[in-house]
Design an enzyme around this catalytic site. Structure first.
Site, PDB file in Angstrom:
ATOM      1  N   HIS A   1      -2.451  -7.211  -6.507  1.00 45.40           N
ATOM      2  CA  HIS A   1      -2.103  -7.487  -7.898  1.00 45.40           C
ATOM      3  C   HIS A   1      -0.593  -7.659  -8.060  1.00 45.40           C
ATOM      4  O   HIS A   1      -0.146  -8.594  -8.704  1.00 45.40           O
ATOM      5  CB  HIS A   1      -2.595  -6.360  -8.813  1.00 45.40           C
TER       6      HIS A   1
ATOM      7  N   HIS B   1      -2.292   2.233  -7.076  1.00 41.47           N
ATOM      8  CA  HIS B   1      -1.609   2.171  -5.766  1.00 41.47           C
ATOM      9  C   HIS B   1      -0.459   3.173  -5.619  1.00 41.47           C
ATOM     10  O   HIS B   1       0.075   3.704  -6.594  1.00 41.47           O
ATOM     11  CB  HIS B   1      -1.044   0.770  -5.504  1.00 41.47           C
TER      12      HIS B   1
END
Ligand SMILES: CCCCCCCC/C=C\CCCCCCCC(=O)SCCNC(=O)CCNC(=O)[C@H](O)C(C)(C)COP(=O)(O)O
Ligand code: A3P
EC number: 3.6.1.-
Length: 326
Positions: A208, A293
């Site tokens: 992303h 993340h």
């Protein structure tokens, strides 16, 4: 004016000038404009802002609509992010070619612009493919994950048989040590997700972060060559809002429909559509930075995104190439 206010103004101006000069020196040394340095730096700011919000938000604020992977902005826009970026750049080029912009007057200029645009789009698309989709096997982001010890684990036999019938199953998968599930280290993260497996154990660069920064850099660097100024940009937007609100003075004259006025606005301000997508990408990047993340994984996504822009936009400038001029 009191002397304190005057002193403050002088101090402010002095600091502003120092900052401005330093910025210009730095931009020049790396072959970028001040605007580009600010834009490139905005992703580092986004990164830090995300971290701060994550650390200082209460649990209620940390868990909300935007960290639900199924939210519409993620599923409909980011997950198809390169397609949206492509749509916007195509619309932008159509508007620019029709806008009689001083940089594209003659047929020759138009052809040169399209040729350069296509070359840069193709290289940027190829870089996106290599990092997220396919790189002579696993895409780079999945290669990094596997090379650092990651695997697709906890795949149930039922799922496996559905997607990998027959000998394929044994080619890619081996039984896990728990004896109940299967694991593999040569399938993509995409396939692992489809098999409802657990993508764990390695360094997993953020796709992303890569996609959002890569797309933003591409849109910005590609369209900035036609940029006018902020006052004219906001002036046009204000003008449109005024026109949409105003009731025409002469009721007998055929008024332009609101839709026609919006279309006129997009023709006159082609950067507006780019601005809209860039705002969405910046916001979604902030959401990724807040909720998803590890720091290192996001940093790797960011570095790979910078690398693409450096290769396509800054290397030719550095080499003084005239073939892919921006
Ligand atoms: C001078 C003009 C230049 C422009 C020229 C354009 C030429 C276009 C030519 C023809 C048009 C044909 C239509 C092409 C459509 C666009 C091509 C595509 O982009 S198709 C692929 C769309 N897919 C995506 O956008 C997927 C994005 N998603 C991802 O990369 C990943 O899901 C992720 C990295 C976001 C996350 O990975 P995950 O594993 O965590 O989900
Ligand atoms: N801004 C965002 N909004 C919603 N989900 C996000 C997101 N950023 C990342 N994610 C989700 O976090 C996971 C890791 O993303 P990535 O590795 O691409 O950075 C992905 O889950 P899924 O793979 O289950 O869709 C992705 O959808």
């Amino acid at each position: 004016m009191s002397s304190t206010v005057r002193n403050n103004d002088e101090l402010y101006n002095r600091h502003y000038n120092i900052l401005h000069t330093r910025m210009k020196q730095f931009s020049k040394s790396i072959g970028a404009t001040s605007g580009e340095v600010l834009f490139l730096g905005s992703f580092v700011l986004n990164f830090m802002l995300g971290k701060l919000i994550h650390v200082f938000s209460s649990q209620e604020a940390v868990y909300n609509y935007y960290n639900d992977k199924r939210n519409i902005l993620n599923q409909f826009f980011v997950k198809k992010g390169w397609a949206w970026t492509t749509v916007v750049i195509v619309v932008f080029y159509i508007l620019i070619l029709r806008s009689k912009h001083p940089k594209v007057q003659s047929q020759q200029e138009k052809i040169r612009l399209l040729r350069n645009g296509l070359i840069k789009y193709s290289i940027m698309t190829f870089w996106w493919v290599l990092f997220t989709q396919w790189c002579f096997g696993l895409p780079i982001m999945d290669k990094v994950f596997v090379w650092t010890g990651g695997k697709c684990q906890k795949v149930a036999e039922k799922e496996l048989l559905r997607h990998f019938p027959g000998a394929l199953k044994d080619k890619f998968f081996s039984p896990s040590s728990d004896g109940e599930s299967f694991e593999a280290s040569s399938i993509t993260s995409y396939t692992c997700r489809k098999l409802k497996g657990a993508w764990t154990g390695g360094h997993d660069p953020s796709g992303h972060v890569f996609l959002l920064v890569h797309s933003s850099l591409y849109l910005f660097l590609e369209t900035s060559q036609f940029w006018g100024s902020w006052p004219s940009f906001f002036g046009s937007a204000r003008n449109l809002c005024g026109k949409l609100r105003r009731v025409p003075a002469d009721q007998s004259a055929e008024p332009k429909s609101k839709l026609a006025q919006v279309v006129d606005f997009f023709h006159g301000t082609p950067h507006f559509i780019v601005f809209l997508l860039l705002s969405l990408w910046w916001f979604m990047l902030l959401m990724t930075n807040i909720y998803f993340h590890s720091l290192a994984e996001k940093l790797v996504g960011l570095l790979f995104a910078y690398a693409g822009a450096l290769l396509v936009y800054y290397l030719p400038r550095y080499l003084g190439s005239s073939r892919i001029s921006t």
